[in-house]
Design a protein around this motif. Structure first.
Motif, PDB file in Angstrom:
ATOM      1  N   LYS A 161       0.823  -1.205   0.000  1.00 26.47           N
ATOM      2  CA  LYS A 161       0.000   0.000   0.000  1.00 26.47           C
ATOM      3  C   LYS A 161       0.859   1.258   0.000  1.00 26.47           C
ATOM      4  CE  LYS A 161      -4.049   1.981   2.339  1.00 26.47           C
ATOM      5  NZ  LYS A 161      -4.971   1.840   3.497  1.00 26.47           N
TER       6      LYS A 161
ATOM      7  N   TYR B 151      -5.151  -6.340   5.303  1.00 26.53           N
ATOM      8  CA  TYR B 151      -5.335  -5.002   4.740  1.00 26.53           C
ATOM      9  C   TYR B 151      -5.161  -3.930   5.823  1.00 26.53           C
ATOM     10  CZ  TYR B 151      -7.462  -1.271   1.975  1.00 26.53           C
ATOM     11  OH  TYR B 151      -7.707  -0.095   1.292  1.00 26.53           O
ATOM     12  N   ASP B 152      -5.764  -4.170   6.996  1.00 29.67           N
ATOM     13  CA  ASP B 152      -5.697  -3.189   8.084  1.00 29.67           C
ATOM     14  C   ASP B 152      -4.459  -3.370   8.951  1.00 29.67           C
ATOM     15  OD1 ASP B 152      -8.149  -2.039   7.329  1.00 29.67           O
ATOM     16  OD2 ASP B 152      -9.256  -3.582   8.439  1.00 29.67           O
ATOM     17  N   ASN B 153      -3.912  -4.589   8.968  1.00 31.41           N
ATOM     18  CA  ASN B 153      -2.774  -4.879   9.837  1.00 31.41           C
ATOM     19  C   ASN B 153      -1.476  -4.390   9.204  1.00 31.41           C
ATOM     20  OD1 ASN B 153      -0.860  -6.035  11.550  1.00 31.41           O
ATOM     21  ND2 ASN B 153      -2.161  -7.811  11.950  1.00 31.41           N
ATOM     22  N   SER B 154      -0.677  -3.671   9.968  1.00 32.28           N
ATOM     23  CA  SER B 154       0.598  -3.156   9.454  1.00 32.28           C
ATOM     24  C   SER B 154       1.782  -4.005   9.906  1.00 32.28           C
ATOM     25  CB  SER B 154       0.803  -1.707   9.909  1.00 32.28           C
ATOM     26  OG  SER B 154       0.911  -1.643  11.327  1.00 32.28           O
ATOM     27  N   ASN B 155       1.515  -5.216  10.424  1.00 32.68           N
ATOM     28  CA  ASN B 155       2.602  -6.061  10.932  1.00 32.68           C
ATOM     29  C   ASN B 155       3.123  -7.030   9.878  1.00 32.68           C
ATOM     30  OD1 ASN B 155       2.630  -4.971  13.551  1.00 32.68           O
ATOM     31  ND2 ASN B 155       0.850  -6.217  14.125  1.00 32.68           N
ATOM     32  N   ASN B 156       2.950  -6.701   8.628  1.00 33.15           N
ATOM     33  CA  ASN B 156       3.544  -7.484   7.550  1.00 33.15           C
ATOM     34  C   ASN B 156       4.982  -6.983   7.361  1.00 33.15           C
ATOM     35  OD1 ASN B 156       0.782  -8.576   6.713  1.00 33.15           O
ATOM     36  ND2 ASN B 156       0.499  -6.374   6.405  1.00 33.15           N
ATOM     37  N   TYR B 157       5.908  -7.893   7.101  1.00 37.46           N
ATOM     38  CA  TYR B 157       7.302  -7.460   7.022  1.00 37.46           C
ATOM     39  C   TYR B 157       8.138  -8.475   6.246  1.00 37.46           C
ATOM     40  CZ  TYR B 157       8.077 -10.907  10.716  1.00 37.46           C
ATOM     41  OH  TYR B 157       8.143 -12.072  11.438  1.00 37.46           O
TER      42      TYR B 157
ATOM     43  N   PRO C 192       7.536  -2.530   8.760  1.00 38.00           N
ATOM     44  CA  PRO C 192       6.255  -3.167   8.441  1.00 38.00           C
ATOM     45  C   PRO C 192       5.516  -2.395   7.349  1.00 38.00           C
ATOM     46  CG  PRO C 192       6.115  -2.008  10.540  1.00 38.00           C
ATOM     47  CD  PRO C 192       7.560  -1.980  10.133  1.00 38.00           C
ATOM     48  N   PHE C 193       4.577  -3.063   6.703  1.00 41.92           N
ATOM     49  CA  PHE C 193       3.827  -2.434   5.619  1.00 41.92           C
ATOM     50  C   PHE C 193       2.394  -2.943   5.610  1.00 41.92           C
ATOM     51  CE2 PHE C 193       5.832  -6.264   3.904  1.00 41.92           C
ATOM     52  CZ  PHE C 193       4.780  -6.900   3.253  1.00 41.92           C
ATOM     53  N   HIS C 194       1.521  -2.180   4.939  1.00 43.85           N
ATOM     54  CA  HIS C 194       0.133  -2.590   4.726  1.00 43.85           C
ATOM     55  C   HIS C 194       0.013  -3.264   3.352  1.00 43.85           C
ATOM     56  CE1 HIS C 194      -0.823   0.269   7.999  1.00 43.85           C
ATOM     57  NE2 HIS C 194      -1.912  -0.473   8.157  1.00 43.85           N
TER      58      HIS C 194
ATOM     59  N   GLU D 235      -2.160  -3.635   0.088  1.00 43.97           N
ATOM     60  CA  GLU D 235      -3.221  -2.984  -0.679  1.00 43.97           C
ATOM     61  C   GLU D 235      -4.068  -4.013  -1.434  1.00 43.97           C
ATOM     62  OE1 GLU D 235      -3.366  -0.290  -4.685  1.00 43.97           O
ATOM     63  OE2 GLU D 235      -2.084   0.446  -3.065  1.00 43.97           O
TER      64      GLU D 235
END
Length: 526
Positions: A397, A489-495, A511-513, A515
């Motif tokens: 995103k 989509y809402d969680n920013s704990n992707n990495y 971390p990233f969102h 999209e």
């Protein structure tokens, strides 16, 4: 005795005299308005249009000047016309051609009938080249006015005899859809049908500035956009005049632009007719067949079933692919990647060099899309578990980044692994393989990429139930969360953090969102 020049000069002097005028004319639109002074008696007898206006604007007894407005004419054009009305003189040699077109339109509006044929003749005899280069303007101008018959004839003959001048003109892509259709449906058009199709594509792409001229770069939405643009034009292309090779090279890459029924009928036509463009088909026959192919009326005379047609098509494609042009036949239903990405990922699956020729013709079948199926771990595992040979694609995103990974083995749910010892495959819910890899692209340009192959094969695939498509011990983690309703989509704990794979596919471990994300199942194209 020749006294007309003197009379003309005297009348122009009257126009320039500020003492005896009895009417003012406001010409143009704000802020470009100019007031001209004139004499009603001259205007009344020189222009039937002005006579009608003046008849409703009689001079009042209090000697107030009559005032009329002409908003459809530019002030500088009316000044030329007004001097013609008074002096009968019109010098066109010093005028720009575009101004002559405006003078012609003004003459028509003011009903100066004797001037209209002379202006048309001047344009055709002296400005033909300019009109060819500005065909869109000339065509639109001539057919909007029934008085411009000579210009209409000029356009019609040019369309029939020298269409390349129109298609190659600088303003070709600015012509209206109506104009383009009138050109391509001309029965006397002297141009190869394939060339007509190429020009129609050129026009359609130009109407959508974001579209590339290379369909292999298209996302699914790009094909939809072009299809909508060309919807009314395609029925007038006589595809049955193509050779089979021309159809394969020029039409097949745009398969998703074509109406499905028309494309299916064309496949039957080329495969089920001993067809050669040199065969004698009358124009009316071609027209009738083409029209039927665009509807449900076309019915091949063959008893071939569609599956047989597909098999024959496959053989033709394989023969064609002897020149290793497999990639020209890939179609991808994706909102994130293009055919160019597909080709490169296919090479990575086969462990080929980037510049190497494609070894296998893979089909990327969309089985999951976040915006369609949901962004929760539960939905991912419901649809993708037990599916092998998959490619996951993730759009970051607020970024141009595209992340992804290839999983040659089946996705599993770690809960199932924990609670069913018979299906235990690896420590802590990991799947083991030597052939997985992860990758990233910075944008649609495939040259800006990173590929990272697995080095700790026992941790290659992360099957945790709270994760989406994830790889390694954090190398590409799409985390949904532990609570019901949590999503990627809402969680920013992707990495992405380098551990089980050769290198980090991102420049940062921040971390990233997500999209959008998609999962494709890979199979050999048949």
């Amino acid at each position: 005795m020749e006294l007309l020049p003197k009379l003309s000069q005297n009348l122009l002097e009257i126009l320039d005299d500020d003492e005896y005028y009895d009417i003012t004319i406001e010409v143009g639109n704000d802020p470009y308005v100019k007031v001209f002074r004139a004499h009603m008696v001259i205007l009344n007898y020189r222009s039937s249009y002005l006579r009608r206006i003046l008849s409703t604007n009689k001079k009042k007894n209090d000697e107030t000047l009559v005032n009329i407005k002409l908003t459809n004419i530019l002030p500088e054009i009316f000044q030329i016309i007004l001097r013609y009305i008074y002096g009968g003189r019109l010098s066109l040699e010093e005028c720009d051609t575009s101004d002559i077109i405006k003078i012609l339109m003004a003459a028509s509006e003011l009903s100066l009938q004797e001037l209209i044929p002379r202006l048309q003749s001047f344009l055709i005899n002296n400005k033909a080249r300019w009109m060819e280069q500005n065909f869109s303007l000339i065509y639109q101008t001539s057919f909007e006015n029934d008085s411009f018959l000579e210009l209409q004839k000029f356009c019609t003959e040019l369309m029939s005899k020298e269409p390349e001048k129109i298609f190659d003109s600088p303003d070709f892509t600015s012509i209206t859809e109506k104009t383009l259709i009138s050109i391509i449906q001309n029965a006397n058009l002297q141009m190869n049908e394939v060339q007509i199709w190429e020009h129609v594509l050129k026009w359609g792409i130009a109407q959508n500035p974001g579209l590339s001229s290379d369909p292999s770069c298209y996302l699914n939405d790009d094909f939809v956009t072009l299809k909508n643009t060309l919807e009314k034009c395609i029925p007038f292309i006589k595809f049955i005049r193509f050779t089979s090779k021309e159809f394969l090279n020029k039409v097949h890459p745009y398969k998703l632009v074509m109406p499905e029924k028309l494309y299916e009928n064309l496949i039957k036509w080329f495969l089920n007719n001993d067809y050669n463009p040199s065969n004698k088909l009358e124009p009316q026959e071609i027209k009738e067949i083409s029209c039927k192919m665009n509807s449900n009326d076309y019915n091949t005379n063959s008893n071939l079933e569609l599956q047989i047609v597909k098999e024959i098509s496959h053989e033709i494609i394989n023969d064609y692919n002897s020149s290793n042009k497999l990639e020209s036949q890939i179609i991808i239903d994706s909102k994130i990647i293009t055919i160019q990405h597909v080709k490169l990922i296919s090479k990575w699956i086969d462990k080929l060099e980037i510049k190497g020729e494609m070894k296998n013709f893979y089909e990327f079948k969309l089985i999951f899309r976040g915006s369609r199926d949901g962004f929760t771990p539960k939905k991912f595992h419901e649809i993708c578990d037990n599916q092998s040979r998959t490619v996951a694609i993730i759009k970051v995103k607020d970024s141009n980044e595209i992340l992804g990974g290839y999983n040659p083995i089946k996705w599993k749910d770690s809960n199932e692994i924990f609670y069913n010892p018979i299906k235990w495959e690896s420590d802590f819910g990991y799947g083991s393989t030597d052939d997985s890899f992860i990758f990233s692209f910075m944008n649609k340009n495939i040259n800006e990429h990173v590929i990272s192959r697995v080095k700790e094969n026992e941790y290659a695939i992360n099957n945790w139930s709270h994760y989406g498509p994830s790889f390694g011990r954090g190398d590409l983690t799409i985390y949904g969360g532990v609570e019901d309703g949590c999503n990627f989509y809402d969680n920013s704990n992707n990495y992405c953090s380098k551990r089980s794979y050769e290198r980090n596919i991102r420049e940062t471990e921040s971390p990233f969102h997500v999209e959008e994300y998609e999962v494709f199942q890979i199979g050999m194209k048949i």
